[in-house]
Design a protein around this motif. Structure first.
Motif, PDB file in Angstrom:
ATOM      1  N   LEU A  53      95.913 -51.604  63.564  1.00  0.00           N
ATOM      2  CA  LEU A  53      95.206 -50.823  64.585  1.00  0.00           C
ATOM      3  C   LEU A  53      95.071 -49.348  64.228  1.00  0.00           C
ATOM      4  CD1 LEU A  53      93.891 -51.099  67.369  1.00  0.00           C
ATOM      5  CD2 LEU A  53      96.111 -50.634  68.392  1.00  0.00           C
ATOM      6  N   PHE A  54      96.150 -48.719  63.755  1.00  0.00           N
ATOM      7  CA  PHE A  54      96.160 -47.261  63.589  1.00  0.00           C
ATOM      8  C   PHE A  54      96.001 -46.822  62.137  1.00  0.00           C
ATOM      9  CE2 PHE A  54      98.645 -48.294  67.403  1.00  0.00           C
ATOM     10  CZ  PHE A  54      97.892 -47.607  68.350  1.00  0.00           C
ATOM     11  N   LYS A  55      95.292 -47.639  61.366  1.00  0.00           N
ATOM     12  CA  LYS A  55      95.047 -47.289  59.969  1.00  0.00           C
ATOM     13  C   LYS A  55      93.665 -46.677  59.753  1.00  0.00           C
ATOM     14  CE  LYS A  55      97.987 -51.046  58.198  1.00  0.00           C
ATOM     15  NZ  LYS A  55      98.007 -52.274  57.362  1.00  0.00           N
ATOM     16  N   HIS A  56      92.929 -46.449  60.853  1.00  0.00           N
ATOM     17  CA  HIS A  56      91.538 -46.025  60.723  1.00  0.00           C
ATOM     18  C   HIS A  56      91.263 -44.793  61.583  1.00  0.00           C
ATOM     19  CE1 HIS A  56      90.976 -50.020  58.935  1.00  0.00           C
ATOM     20  NE2 HIS A  56      91.631 -50.505  59.986  1.00  0.00           N
ATOM     21  N   GLU A  57      90.010 -44.322  61.548  1.00  0.00           N
ATOM     22  CA  GLU A  57      89.612 -43.165  62.331  1.00  0.00           C
ATOM     23  C   GLU A  57      89.581 -43.521  63.822  1.00  0.00           C
ATOM     24  OE1 GLU A  57      85.859 -41.980  60.843  1.00  0.00           O
ATOM     25  OE2 GLU A  57      86.604 -41.387  58.867  1.00  0.00           O
ATOM     26  N   PHE A  58      89.510 -42.469  64.665  1.00  0.00           N
ATOM     27  CA  PHE A  58      89.629 -42.673  66.113  1.00  0.00           C
ATOM     28  C   PHE A  58      88.532 -43.590  66.655  1.00  0.00           C
ATOM     29  CE2 PHE A  58      88.501 -41.468  70.454  1.00  0.00           C
ATOM     30  CZ  PHE A  58      89.701 -41.764  71.097  1.00  0.00           C
ATOM     31  N   ASP A  59      87.285 -43.407  66.225  1.00  0.00           N
ATOM     32  CA  ASP A  59      86.186 -44.231  66.736  1.00  0.00           C
ATOM     33  C   ASP A  59      86.427 -45.715  66.465  1.00  0.00           C
ATOM     34  OD1 ASP A  59      84.926 -42.045  67.708  1.00  0.00           O
ATOM     35  OD2 ASP A  59      83.508 -41.830  66.050  1.00  0.00           O
ATOM     36  N   ILE A  60      86.917 -46.001  65.259  1.00  0.00           N
ATOM     37  CA  ILE A  60      87.205 -47.395  64.899  1.00  0.00           C
ATOM     38  C   ILE A  60      88.385 -47.910  65.716  1.00  0.00           C
ATOM     39  CG2 ILE A  60      87.872 -48.944  63.026  1.00  0.00           C
ATOM     40  CD1 ILE A  60      86.420 -47.087  61.097  1.00  0.00           C
ATOM     41  N   VAL A  61      89.405 -47.044  65.889  1.00  0.00           N
ATOM     42  CA  VAL A  61      90.575 -47.432  66.673  1.00  0.00           C
ATOM     43  C   VAL A  61      90.187 -47.743  68.110  1.00  0.00           C
ATOM     44  CG1 VAL A  61      92.774 -46.610  67.625  1.00  0.00           C
ATOM     45  CG2 VAL A  61      92.231 -46.193  65.230  1.00  0.00           C
ATOM     46  N   ALA A  62      89.251 -46.949  68.670  1.00  0.00           N
ATOM     47  CA  ALA A  62      88.798 -47.187  70.049  1.00  0.00           C
ATOM     48  C   ALA A  62      88.151 -48.565  70.169  1.00  0.00           C
ATOM     49  CB  ALA A  62      87.817 -46.094  70.467  1.00  0.00           C
ATOM     50  N   ASP A  63      87.332 -48.923  69.189  1.00  0.00           N
ATOM     51  CA  ASP A  63      86.719 -50.257  69.196  1.00  0.00           C
ATOM     52  C   ASP A  63      87.777 -51.350  69.066  1.00  0.00           C
ATOM     53  OD1 ASP A  63      84.113 -49.542  69.581  1.00  0.00           O
ATOM     54  OD2 ASP A  63      83.628 -49.410  67.452  1.00  0.00           O
ATOM     55  N   LEU A  64      88.724 -51.136  68.138  1.00  0.00           N
ATOM     56  CA  LEU A  64      89.760 -52.140  67.922  1.00  0.00           C
ATOM     57  C   LEU A  64      90.657 -52.312  69.149  1.00  0.00           C
ATOM     58  CD1 LEU A  64      90.844 -51.341  64.246  1.00  0.00           C
ATOM     59  CD2 LEU A  64      89.415 -53.215  65.049  1.00  0.00           C
ATOM     60  N   LEU A  65      90.899 -51.222  69.881  1.00  0.00           N
ATOM     61  CA  LEU A  65      91.706 -51.315  71.098  1.00  0.00           C
ATOM     62  C   LEU A  65      91.042 -52.213  72.138  1.00  0.00           C
ATOM     63  CD1 LEU A  65      93.129 -47.728  71.753  1.00  0.00           C
ATOM     64  CD2 LEU A  65      94.424 -49.859  71.581  1.00  0.00           C
ATOM     65  N   ILE A  66      89.717 -52.153  72.205  1.00  0.00           N
ATOM     66  CA  ILE A  66      88.981 -53.003  73.147  1.00  0.00           C
ATOM     67  C   ILE A  66      89.203 -54.472  72.806  1.00  0.00           C
ATOM     68  CG2 ILE A  66      86.663 -53.645  73.928  1.00  0.00           C
ATOM     69  CD1 ILE A  66      85.887 -50.678  73.429  1.00  0.00           C
ATOM     70  N   TYR A  67      89.043 -54.819  71.524  1.00  0.00           N
ATOM     71  CA  TYR A  67      89.248 -56.207  71.098  1.00  0.00           C
ATOM     72  C   TYR A  67      90.703 -56.631  71.282  1.00  0.00           C
ATOM     73  CZ  TYR A  67      84.665 -55.561  68.940  1.00  0.00           C
ATOM     74  OH  TYR A  67      83.335 -55.301  68.708  1.00  0.00           O
ATOM     75  N   GLU A  68      91.635 -55.681  71.013  1.00  0.00           N
ATOM     76  CA  GLU A  68      93.059 -55.990  71.147  1.00  0.00           C
ATOM     77  C   GLU A  68      93.410 -56.300  72.602  1.00  0.00           C
ATOM     78  OE1 GLU A  68      97.038 -56.448  69.744  1.00  0.00           O
ATOM     79  OE2 GLU A  68      95.102 -56.389  68.742  1.00  0.00           O
TER      80      GLU A  68
END
Length: 406
Positions: A53-68
């Motif tokens: 989850l936290f290996k990428h930039e904030f925008d990507i993390v925001a998207d991944l948090l939604i899926y998570e």
């Protein structure tokens, strides 16, 4: 005469079985192995996605948090269903037996019509839900597959639902293995989620239909008593005017007891349903709201003409659709349970035994308190609740939008 029982929930249970959750006892070893694999895909994926989850930039993390958040929600749903498997199976079996089956002598052909119409609605509902899962995953799969075929540069490769770097995905075949693993996980998660929501919404819808059948029964309570007295089959004198004052209390009481017993059976189903699903509905509400919050923030920083804005809108709609489905059918249950009083008043009770009239007044009094289901016994599941969620989401979006523009 009672019509032959139909397995109302066959479609949903079969689809749930394909995702590894079976309600049958003594499954074969081959299915148990298959079920364990499905559990690994369903419950293991959130941990794999969180590690990345936290290996990428904030925008990507925001998207991944939604899926998570979405995958955790589905895991909670599946866990509640597995934990309450016996209770849920008993509830579904109860709805497929008397007095919930159409009964010609009780209400005529209209009871069978109510259930047939409802079956058509649920079939379309199921096709829409499962079709959306297959179409969404299918289009994402095709899009990422085309990108992989067209380019040998790993920087142009893309995963369907966010990057996973557990393996070295810059090389083949590790990218393809991870890509296929993610597709399998998302498919199992999507089908499990839609099937669980469909089962719950269908139980709610089935209960609302039972209240409609009860309304019809109560409206004909003196006519049913007259048929008991004369031993005439239904339809022999369907439009004959019945003088309620000429029917002895013995037959009125029998017809009344059958209606009251039916009413209490429907109420028992609603209590059982709330006890089984109250934590499930609470988790659906909480996680759907969390996903919507992230989507609202993400959409507020994007242009309305950006493709990503459209994606935020569709993802938010997907997150809120289960909430809408539950709110709609729960609202129908509340509405139909309240309408019972109206149909009791339309019964032919004028001149009948006072004991019948007093009993009908008590039924009317009870029906003025509608059956209100709550998520976690805290949040009322109804259309006004859903509308308030939409309004709050839109207001938050407009406030964030104005802040970013300034």
């Amino acid at each position: 005469m009672t019509s032959k029982s139909d397995v109302y929930f066959r479609r949903e249970l079969q689809m749930l079985r394909r995702t590894g959750i079976s309600f049958a006892e003594n499954e074969k070893i081959a299915y148990r192995i298959y079920s364990s694999l499905c559990y690994f895909l369903l419950f293991g994926y959130p941990f794999v996605a969180f590690s990345d989850l936290f290996k990428h930039e904030f925008d990507i993390v925001a998207d991944l948090l939604i899926y998570e958040l979405a995958t955790i929600m589905v895991c909670c749903e599946a866990f509640v269903v597995i934990l309450n498997k016996k209770k849920l199976k008993a509830l579904l079996s109860k709805l497929e037996t008397k007095p919930f089956l159409p009964n010609f002598e009780r209400g005529g052909e209209i009871e069978e019509k109510f259930l047939k119409d409802f079956s058509i609605v649920t079939e379309r509902q199921a096709n829409i839900c499962w079709g959306s899962v297959f179409s969404t995953v299918g289009m994402s799969t095709i899009a990422t597959l085309i990108k992989r075929i067209r380019s040998n540069d790993h920087r142009n490769w893309e995963f369907t639902y966010g990057p996973l770097t557990v393996l070295d995905v810059t090389r083949s075949p590790y990218f393809e293995i991870t890509w296929l693993y993610q597709i399998m996980c998302v498919t199992v998660i999507g089908l499990s989620h839609s099937s669980i929501i469909l089962i719950f919404s269908e139980i709610l819808g089935h209960t609302s239909v039972q209240f409609k059948m009860l309304q019809n029964n109560l409206m004909q309570i003196t006519e049913n008593a007259h048929r008991l007295m004369t031993q005439e089959p239904r339809g022999a004198a369907e439009h004959q005017e019945v003088d309620a004052s000429q029917i002895p209390w013995e037959y009125l009481q029998k017809s009344l007891n059958e209606a009251i017993s039916y009413h209490l059976s429907i109420l028992d189903v609603t209590y059982e349903m709330e006890n089984i699903f109250n934590m499930l509905t609470l988790s659906i509400f909480m996680f759907s709201l969390a996903v919507t919050c992230f989507q609202v923030y993400h959409a507020s920083i994007l242009s309305a003409f950006d493709v990503r804005f459209l994606k935020c809108f569709t993802d938010s709609s997907s997150a809120l659709f289960p909430v809408f489905l539950l709110c709609f059918w729960s609202h129908q249950v509340a509405h139909e349970s309240e309408q019972v009083a109206k149909y009791v008043f339309q019964a032919n009770f004028a001149g009948s035994d006072l004991r019948l009239q007093k009993s009908l007044s008590l039924i009317m009094l009870r029906s003025q308190r509608p059956v209100l289901l709550k998520a976690g016994k805290l949040i009322e599941i109804s259309l006004p609740t859903f509308v308030s969620i939409i309004r709050a989401s839109y207001s938050a979006y407009m406030v964030l939008r104005s802040v970013h523009e300034e």
